[in-house]
Write a protein that holds these residues in place. Structure first.
Motif, PDB file in Angstrom:
ATOM      1  N   VAL A 174     -15.290   1.835   1.062  1.00 44.77           N
ATOM      2  CA  VAL A 174     -16.501   1.602   0.282  1.00 44.77           C
ATOM      3  C   VAL A 174     -16.985   2.894  -0.382  1.00 44.77           C
ATOM      4  O   VAL A 174     -17.455   2.888  -1.531  1.00 44.77           O
ATOM      5  N   GLU A 175     -16.830   4.004   0.319  1.00 48.10           N
ATOM      6  CA  GLU A 175     -17.287   5.290  -0.205  1.00 48.10           C
ATOM      7  C   GLU A 175     -16.298   5.936  -1.167  1.00 48.10           C
ATOM      8  O   GLU A 175     -16.575   6.994  -1.740  1.00 48.10           O
ATOM      9  N   GLY A 176     -15.135   5.309  -1.343  1.00 47.38           N
ATOM     10  CA  GLY A 176     -14.166   5.806  -2.309  1.00 47.38           C
ATOM     11  C   GLY A 176     -13.147   6.774  -1.753  1.00 47.38           C
ATOM     12  O   GLY A 176     -12.322   7.314  -2.505  1.00 47.38           O
ATOM     13  N   ASP A 177     -13.145   7.006  -0.445  1.00 39.39           N
ATOM     14  CA  ASP A 177     -12.207   7.956   0.157  1.00 39.39           C
ATOM     15  C   ASP A 177     -10.877   7.305   0.539  1.00 39.39           C
ATOM     16  O   ASP A 177      -9.883   8.005   0.738  1.00 39.39           O
ATOM     17  N   VAL A 178     -10.858   5.988   0.672  1.00 43.66           N
ATOM     18  CA  VAL A 178      -9.636   5.216   0.902  1.00 43.66           C
ATOM     19  C   VAL A 178      -9.443   4.329  -0.325  1.00 43.66           C
ATOM     20  O   VAL A 178     -10.334   3.536  -0.658  1.00 43.66           O
ATOM     21  N   PRO A 179      -8.319   4.447  -1.046  1.00 41.71           N
ATOM     22  CA  PRO A 179      -8.182   3.749  -2.331  1.00 41.71           C
ATOM     23  C   PRO A 179      -7.977   2.244  -2.239  1.00 41.71           C
ATOM     24  O   PRO A 179      -8.345   1.508  -3.166  1.00 41.71           O
ATOM     25  N   HIS A 180      -7.377   1.761  -1.152  1.00 44.03           N
ATOM     26  CA  HIS A 180      -7.062   0.336  -1.032  1.00 44.03           C
ATOM     27  C   HIS A 180      -7.258  -0.116   0.411  1.00 44.03           C
ATOM     28  O   HIS A 180      -7.202   0.683   1.339  1.00 44.03           O
ATOM     29  N   LEU A 181      -7.450  -1.422   0.548  1.00 46.74           N
ATOM     30  CA  LEU A 181      -7.360  -2.100   1.826  1.00 46.74           C
ATOM     31  C   LEU A 181      -6.407  -3.278   1.651  1.00 46.74           C
ATOM     32  O   LEU A 181      -6.155  -3.707   0.513  1.00 46.74           O
ATOM     33  N   PRO A 182      -5.871  -3.840   2.712  1.00 46.08           N
ATOM     34  CA  PRO A 182      -5.006  -5.011   2.550  1.00 46.08           C
ATOM     35  C   PRO A 182      -5.665  -6.144   1.767  1.00 46.08           C
ATOM     36  O   PRO A 182      -4.971  -6.916   1.105  1.00 46.08           O
ATOM     37  N   TRP A 183      -6.992  -6.248   1.818  1.00 42.82           N
ATOM     38  CA  TRP A 183      -7.715  -7.327   1.142  1.00 42.82           C
ATOM     39  C   TRP A 183      -8.250  -6.911  -0.225  1.00 42.82           C
ATOM     40  O   TRP A 183      -8.851  -7.722  -0.915  1.00 42.82           O
ATOM     41  N   MET A 200       0.028  -6.351   6.938  1.00 42.84           N
ATOM     42  CA  MET A 200      -0.292  -5.081   6.285  1.00 42.84           C
ATOM     43  C   MET A 200      -0.803  -4.005   7.237  1.00 42.84           C
ATOM     44  O   MET A 200      -0.906  -2.844   6.854  1.00 42.84           O
ATOM     45  N   TRP A 201      -1.154  -4.384   8.483  1.00 44.95           N
ATOM     46  CA  TRP A 201      -1.763  -3.380   9.377  1.00 44.95           C
ATOM     47  C   TRP A 201      -1.109  -3.382  10.757  1.00 44.95           C
ATOM     48  O   TRP A 201      -0.608  -2.361  11.220  1.00 44.95           O
ATOM     49  N   LEU A 202      -1.078  -4.533  11.401  1.00 47.48           N
ATOM     50  CA  LEU A 202      -0.560  -4.602  12.774  1.00 47.48           C
ATOM     51  C   LEU A 202       0.877  -4.102  12.866  1.00 47.48           C
ATOM     52  O   LEU A 202       1.247  -3.413  13.828  1.00 47.48           O
ATOM     53  N   MET A 238      -3.658   5.932   5.246  1.00 44.81           N
ATOM     54  CA  MET A 238      -4.873   5.259   4.791  1.00 44.81           C
ATOM     55  C   MET A 238      -5.572   4.502   5.911  1.00 44.81           C
ATOM     56  O   MET A 238      -6.803   4.530   6.015  1.00 44.81           O
ATOM     57  N   LEU A 239      -4.790   3.795   6.738  1.00 43.01           N
ATOM     58  CA  LEU A 239      -5.365   2.865   7.705  1.00 43.01           C
ATOM     59  C   LEU A 239      -5.486   3.447   9.110  1.00 43.01           C
ATOM     60  O   LEU A 239      -6.167   2.864   9.953  1.00 43.01           O
ATOM     61  N   LEU A 249       0.833  -1.197   0.000  1.00 39.05           N
ATOM     62  CA  LEU A 249       0.000   0.000   0.000  1.00 39.05           C
ATOM     63  C   LEU A 249       0.872   1.254   0.000  1.00 39.05           C
ATOM     64  O   LEU A 249       0.391   2.347   0.255  1.00 39.05           O
ATOM     65  N   GLY A 250       2.170   1.071  -0.308  1.00 32.40           N
ATOM     66  CA  GLY A 250       3.091   2.186  -0.274  1.00 32.40           C
ATOM     67  C   GLY A 250       3.984   2.096   0.949  1.00 32.40           C
ATOM     68  O   GLY A 250       4.125   1.049   1.584  1.00 32.40           O
ATOM     69  N   SER A 251       4.602   3.208   1.309  1.00 37.54           N
ATOM     70  CA  SER A 251       5.470   3.245   2.473  1.00 37.54           C
ATOM     71  C   SER A 251       4.641   3.106   3.753  1.00 37.54           C
ATOM     72  O   SER A 251       3.403   3.168   3.729  1.00 37.54           O
ATOM     73  N   GLU A 252       5.316   2.941   4.872  1.00 38.54           N
ATOM     74  CA  GLU A 252       4.599   2.865   6.143  1.00 38.54           C
ATOM     75  C   GLU A 252       3.824   4.150   6.410  1.00 38.54           C
ATOM     76  O   GLU A 252       2.712   4.112   6.952  1.00 38.54           O
ATOM     77  N   ASP A 253       4.399   5.277   6.023  1.00 36.49           N
ATOM     78  CA  ASP A 253       3.687   6.551   6.182  1.00 36.49           C
ATOM     79  C   ASP A 253       2.417   6.568   5.339  1.00 36.49           C
ATOM     80  O   ASP A 253       1.363   7.057   5.787  1.00 36.49           O
ATOM     81  N   ASP A 254       2.493   6.030   4.110  1.00 40.08           N
ATOM     82  CA  ASP A 254       1.314   5.969   3.235  1.00 40.08           C
ATOM     83  C   ASP A 254       0.240   5.079   3.855  1.00 40.08           C
ATOM     84  O   ASP A 254      -0.952   5.405   3.833  1.00 40.08           O
TER      85      ASP A 254
END
Length: 304
Positions: A138-147, A284-286, A119-120, A110-115
């Motif tokens: 879902v609303e399009g304000d966050v471009p990606h999720l880990p899944w 991707m998150w923890l 997002m997350l 999803l990019g660098s840790e800062d990116d």
């Protein structure tokens, strides 16, 4: 956390909004709190983008679970000797190779840790902080999720408002499709397979849920739905889901051709996906947060 799948009746009114009554939801449930690109559809040969590799040229069927992580599925199955092209066979058959080797699965960034923090969440401390990230995806304000490698699929725009509301109440959706009953195969959002056909699909929703929310879903399942859930420990819940049964989720009827069933749900394959899905909470998150911080503990609780 966990995942749950609800499947609607085969026959749905052409008014797509009926999916609210008959939606099917697929959820993965963990021990603690759990469970494409935009393109015109009328020219699609299949509901999912086929591989350009010659060895996969006859591939016609895929499980729905990797719909938002197609590169992972392609990499997981790159050593297969043959690919399903008429019906989905036994996923454990030697002909299908080894699907469950985690070392093969695609790890996009999803990019660098800062990116990723942007997002997350910089410092999430409440469950609602995480729920809001899923809703904003879902609303399009966050471009990606880990899944989800790509933004929400266009066909789910019809249920976008309902999906956002579900996420804000703790049903963290990562895959969905509304019901379709006999739309033309040239339909701009749902069409595939060429001209002259009609396409169908069962409503489907896959989400992470808490054990408490999993129990609520089980109590709500009607005779027209199927539900399958598994937690991080591998404990399963099945409602109206036969052992080893494969369910067609998308199919099409075309002149002078057999009925095509390009998207399916297979419980045994779902368990492979669940292993990958739970691992993404960690990789991707923890790992964005320091050990023993409130943010680290929160994501760990959700994953477990």
């Amino acid at each position: 956390m966990g995942a749950i799948d609800l499947v609607s009746p085969q026959q749905q009114p052409q008014n797509i909004s009926a999916e609210e009554k008959n939606a099917a939801s697929h959820a993965y449930t963990d021990r603690s709190t759990s469970s494409s690109a935009v393109m015109p559809s009328s020219g699609r040969p299949l509901p999912w983008r086929p591989s350009a590799l010659q060895k996969r040229s006859k591939e016609e069927i895929r499980p729905i679970n990797w719909a938002n992580r197609p590169k992972s599925y392609v990499m997981r199955t790159e050593d297969w000797d043959e690919f399903p092209n008429g019906r989905w066979g036994d996923a454990t058959s030697p002909a299908f190779g080894e699907l469950s080797d985690l070392s093969h699965f695609y790890s996009f960034t999803l990019g660098s840790e800062d990116d990723r923090r942007a997002m997350l969440g910089e410092t999430p401390t409440q469950f609602s902080d995480v729920y809001e990230v899923f809703a904003r995806y879902v609303e399009g304000d966050v471009p990606h999720l880990p899944w989800c490698d790509t933004p929400l699929q266009p066909e789910s725009f019809l249920i976008q408002r309902q999906l956002a509301a579900l996420n804000r109440t703790g049903f963290l959706t990562v895959n969905s499709q509304p019901a379709v009953n006999g739309l033309p195969s040239t339909h701009p959002s749902f069409g595939w397979g060429g001209k002259g056909g009609f396409v169908y699909q069962k409503a489907y929703c896959e989400c992470f849920v808490s054990p408490e929310n999993a129990k609520k879903l089980v109590s709500m399942v009607s005779p027209s739905m199927n539900l399958y859930a598994v937690n991080h420990a591998g404990d399963e819940i099945r409602v109206d889901m036969e052992e080893g049964g494969v369910t067609a989720l998308t199919w099409g009827v075309f002149p002078n051709r057999e009925i095509l069933q390009p998207t399916i749900f297979d419980p045994s394959t779902f368990l492979v996906w669940a292993e990958e899905a739970f691992s993404l909470w960690t990789t991707m998150w923890l790992n964005l947060y320091e050990d023993e911080t409130d943010s680290y503990d929160l994501i760990e609780r959700i994953r477990e």
